[in-house]
Design an enzyme around this catalytic site. Sequence first.
Site, PDB file in Angstrom:
ATOM      1  N   ARG A 122      68.329  49.676  49.036  1.00 60.84           N
ATOM      2  CA  ARG A 122      68.892  50.496  50.119  1.00 60.84           C
ATOM      3  C   ARG A 122      68.011  51.712  50.352  1.00 60.84           C
ATOM      4  O   ARG A 122      68.408  52.859  50.148  1.00 60.84           O
ATOM      5  CB  ARG A 122      70.325  50.835  49.791  1.00 60.84           C
ATOM      6  CG  ARG A 122      71.173  49.597  50.043  1.00 60.84           C
ATOM      7  CD  ARG A 122      72.590  49.801  49.746  1.00 60.84           C
ATOM      8  NE  ARG A 122      73.409  49.153  50.769  1.00 60.84           N
ATOM      9  CZ  ARG A 122      74.719  49.117  50.731  1.00 60.84           C
ATOM     10  NH1 ARG A 122      75.368  49.697  49.756  1.00 60.84           N
ATOM     11  NH2 ARG A 122      75.386  48.515  51.685  1.00 60.84           N
ATOM     12  N   GLN A 127      66.624  49.535  56.010  1.00 57.38           N
ATOM     13  CA  GLN A 127      67.943  49.651  56.652  1.00 57.38           C
ATOM     14  C   GLN A 127      68.202  48.526  57.652  1.00 57.38           C
ATOM     15  O   GLN A 127      69.321  48.041  57.774  1.00 57.38           O
ATOM     16  CB  GLN A 127      68.081  51.003  57.344  1.00 57.38           C
ATOM     17  CG  GLN A 127      68.576  52.066  56.388  1.00 57.38           C
ATOM     18  CD  GLN A 127      68.796  53.405  57.049  1.00 57.38           C
ATOM     19  OE1 GLN A 127      68.844  53.498  58.277  1.00 57.38           O
ATOM     20  NE2 GLN A 127      68.914  54.441  56.257  1.00 57.38           N
ATOM     21  N   ASP A 130      69.613  45.493  55.971  1.00 61.30           N
ATOM     22  CA  ASP A 130      70.733  45.732  55.063  1.00 61.30           C
ATOM     23  C   ASP A 130      71.980  44.961  55.522  1.00 61.30           C
ATOM     24  O   ASP A 130      72.827  45.466  56.260  1.00 61.30           O
ATOM     25  CB  ASP A 130      71.008  47.242  55.009  1.00 61.30           C
ATOM     26  CG  ASP A 130      72.033  47.612  53.954  1.00 61.30           C
ATOM     27  OD1 ASP A 130      72.718  46.705  53.449  1.00 61.30           O
ATOM     28  OD2 ASP A 130      72.149  48.812  53.646  1.00 61.30           O
ATOM     29  N   SER A 133      75.473  46.306  54.564  1.00 60.91           N
ATOM     30  CA  SER A 133      75.985  47.350  55.463  1.00 60.91           C
ATOM     31  C   SER A 133      76.449  46.777  56.794  1.00 60.91           C
ATOM     32  O   SER A 133      77.518  47.148  57.291  1.00 60.91           O
ATOM     33  CB  SER A 133      74.908  48.413  55.730  1.00 60.91           C
ATOM     34  OG  SER A 133      74.711  49.188  54.582  1.00 60.91           O
ATOM     35  N   TYR A 226      75.719  55.100  44.261  1.00 63.71           N
ATOM     36  CA  TYR A 226      76.948  54.343  44.026  1.00 63.71           C
ATOM     37  C   TYR A 226      77.876  55.132  43.121  1.00 63.71           C
ATOM     38  O   TYR A 226      77.484  56.090  42.471  1.00 63.71           O
ATOM     39  CB  TYR A 226      76.628  53.003  43.373  1.00 63.71           C
ATOM     40  CG  TYR A 226      75.959  52.042  44.313  1.00 63.71           C
ATOM     41  CD1 TYR A 226      76.683  51.391  45.307  1.00 63.71           C
ATOM     42  CD2 TYR A 226      74.603  51.788  44.217  1.00 63.71           C
ATOM     43  CE1 TYR A 226      76.076  50.512  46.180  1.00 63.71           C
ATOM     44  CE2 TYR A 226      73.979  50.905  45.090  1.00 63.71           C
ATOM     45  CZ  TYR A 226      74.721  50.269  46.061  1.00 63.71           C
ATOM     46  OH  TYR A 226      74.123  49.398  46.920  1.00 63.71           O
TER      47      TYR A 226
HETATM   48  P1  NAD Z   1      80.576  50.024  48.022  1.00 68.57           P
HETATM   49  O1  NAD Z   1      81.029  48.920  48.901  1.00 68.57           O
HETATM   50  O2  NAD Z   1      79.907  49.695  46.728  1.00 68.57           O
HETATM   51  O3  NAD Z   1      81.865  50.949  47.676  1.00 68.57           O
HETATM   52  C1  NAD Z   1      82.674  51.464  48.706  1.00 68.57           C
HETATM   53  C2  NAD Z   1      83.061  52.878  48.390  1.00 68.57           C
HETATM   54  O4  NAD Z   1      84.049  52.902  47.364  1.00 68.57           O
HETATM   55  C3  NAD Z   1      81.921  53.756  47.895  1.00 68.57           C
HETATM   56  O5  NAD Z   1      81.740  54.830  48.799  1.00 68.57           O
HETATM   57  C4  NAD Z   1      82.394  54.211  46.515  1.00 68.57           C
HETATM   58  O6  NAD Z   1      81.994  55.534  46.243  1.00 68.57           O
HETATM   59  C5  NAD Z   1      83.894  54.098  46.659  1.00 68.57           C
HETATM   60  N1  NAD Z   1      84.633  54.041  45.389  1.00 68.57           N
HETATM   61  C6  NAD Z   1      84.323  53.411  44.237  1.00 68.57           C
HETATM   62  N2  NAD Z   1      85.275  53.603  43.309  1.00 68.57           N
HETATM   63  C7  NAD Z   1      86.249  54.373  43.881  1.00 68.57           C
HETATM   64  C8  NAD Z   1      87.490  54.892  43.448  1.00 68.57           C
HETATM   65  N3  NAD Z   1      87.930  54.664  42.214  1.00 68.57           N
HETATM   66  N4  NAD Z   1      88.214  55.638  44.314  1.00 68.57           N
HETATM   67  C9  NAD Z   1      87.766  55.866  45.561  1.00 68.57           C
HETATM   68  N5  NAD Z   1      86.601  55.414  46.049  1.00 68.57           N
HETATM   69  C10 NAD Z   1      85.845  54.663  45.213  1.00 68.57           C
HETATM   70  O7  NAD Z   1      79.692  51.076  48.797  1.00 68.57           O
HETATM   71  P2  NAD Z   1      78.734  50.879  50.057  1.00 68.57           P
HETATM   72  O8  NAD Z   1      79.519  51.006  51.290  1.00 68.57           O
HETATM   73  O9  NAD Z   1      77.947  49.641  49.860  1.00 68.57           O
HETATM   74  O10 NAD Z   1      77.808  52.168  49.941  1.00 68.57           O
HETATM   75  C11 NAD Z   1      77.378  52.650  48.673  1.00 68.57           C
HETATM   76  C12 NAD Z   1      76.339  53.730  48.805  1.00 68.57           C
HETATM   77  O11 NAD Z   1      75.134  53.227  49.341  1.00 68.57           O
HETATM   78  C13 NAD Z   1      76.726  54.883  49.703  1.00 68.57           C
HETATM   79  O12 NAD Z   1      76.232  56.055  49.119  1.00 68.57           O
HETATM   80  C14 NAD Z   1      75.993  54.626  50.962  1.00 68.57           C
HETATM   81  O13 NAD Z   1      75.761  55.785  51.728  1.00 68.57           O
HETATM   82  C15 NAD Z   1      74.721  54.071  50.391  1.00 68.57           C
HETATM   83  N6  NAD Z   1      73.985  53.313  51.375  1.00 68.57           N
HETATM   84  C16 NAD Z   1      72.673  53.619  51.603  1.00 68.57           C
HETATM   85  C17 NAD Z   1      71.941  52.923  52.560  1.00 68.57           C
HETATM   86  C18 NAD Z   1      70.511  53.261  52.809  1.00 68.57           C
HETATM   87  O14 NAD Z   1      70.053  54.309  52.442  1.00 68.57           O
HETATM   88  N7  NAD Z   1      69.751  52.359  53.412  1.00 68.57           N
HETATM   89  C19 NAD Z   1      72.534  51.910  53.261  1.00 68.57           C
HETATM   90  C20 NAD Z   1      73.878  51.607  53.010  1.00 68.57           C
HETATM   91  C21 NAD Z   1      74.583  52.313  52.054  1.00 68.57           C
END
Ligand code: NAD
Length: 376
Positions: A122, A127, A130, A133, A226
């Site tokens: 990521r 992006q 991805d 996402s 994460y």
């Molecule tokens: P994910 O599907 O793994 O998790 C969803 C959300 O659940 C996360 O925000 C996590 O913090 C939250 N979570 C976990 N345990 C929890 C709890 N006990 N209570 C409440 N919330 C909880 O996450 P995702 O949507 O795949 O994204 C993960 C990270 O990756 C984020 O920081 C996102 O910004 C980042 N990301 C970066 C890029 C990039 O830079 N290219 C692209 C996509 C996502």
Amino acid sequence: MSVTIGALRESAPQEKRVSLVPEVADKLVKDGARVLLEHGAGERAGFPDPLYKSATWGDSAAQVLRAADVLLCVQPLGVEQIGQLKAAAVLVGFMQPHARSDEVRALKARGITSFAMELVPRISRAQSMDALSSQAAIAGYKAVLLAANQLQKFLPMLTTAAGTIRPAQVLVIGAGVAGLQAIATARRLGAMVEAYDVRSATREQVKSLGAKFVETGVSAEGSGGYARELTAEEKAKQQEVLESRIAAADAVVTTASVPGRPAPKIIPRAAVERMRPGAVVVDVAAEQGGNCELTRAGEVVVHQGVSIIGALNLPAALAYNASEMYARNLYNFLKPALSNGELQIDWSDEVFAQACLTHGGEIRHAPTAKALEGST
Ligand code: NAD
């Protein structure tokens, strides 16, 4: 000779998406590749065969599997299908490496080069590739529509001749990609939205979408953006605050997950019992075991008047756009390796190196190798 890129009609139950849409098939052909599709591949996503103007057709899935140099997929191939691939084939798609041990072993045994879209790093440059996402955003959007549909209330505030209707209260738990899209969708529909995530970095993102951030005093910053798992004490504190917000909500959309682990249980039975009859929980994490204790994957459970929707494969419910986005992700991933219709993978490119699950008879993804073989 030009590379043959194949795609099948997905065989998993309820899977309507397709890994190759006509727009992307045309681009691949322009890039010098040959596109080979199983008849009906895009039909359930709204892309009937005649729309694929530049494709060639296989009479059966087996024929496509045997002829493809590169096979694109949405759901992981089964062991039998893997057995039909060419020995030197490249497979690109979702692989669910932590859940599909037999398939990973089969990929390794057959010497297939497989790239798992879940493993694409990521980083900014990746992006456009991805797929986690692009598909999560769809899930977040659809989850709110399911909640709205199930609720016996309006989401927006209405001022009518019959009096004023109060807006619905929506709580989104987990403000990652799916959660942020759920917040945006619920806001567009006029609901009052609160959201919570263990990562404090989400606070500003939640607020920028016009929602209120639920403050519990617990932060669970993990590595790589994460979340990490919480301690028992942290969980209790988070729980206390969250359960009072859950009780106040008309609809709760939960999207919380921790990569490679079962979904955290955030809504126990007792919290559901504090909710109003008619309230709704949409559990986007149902596939990973669910965020709600009462969730049953693929079912709607009604408990003391509260509906708990164990949503499965929400992106497939918007199969047209989901396929478009997914196919573009795959194209952006493959494009750097395509030159003059041939496939040449640059293994010094971190995107290919990190996304690689199996290659040359080895499991290249260290956590999967460790889980399956006890080595890194
Ligand atoms: P994910 O599907 O793994 O998790 C969803 C959300 O659940 C996360 O925000 C996590 O913090 C939250 N979570 C976990 N345990 C929890 C709890 N006990 N209570 C409440 N919330 C909880 O996450 P995702 O949507 O795949 O994204 C993960 C990270 O990756 C984020 O920081 C996102 O910004 C980042 N990301 C970066 C890029 C990039 O830079 N290219 C692209 C996509 C996502």
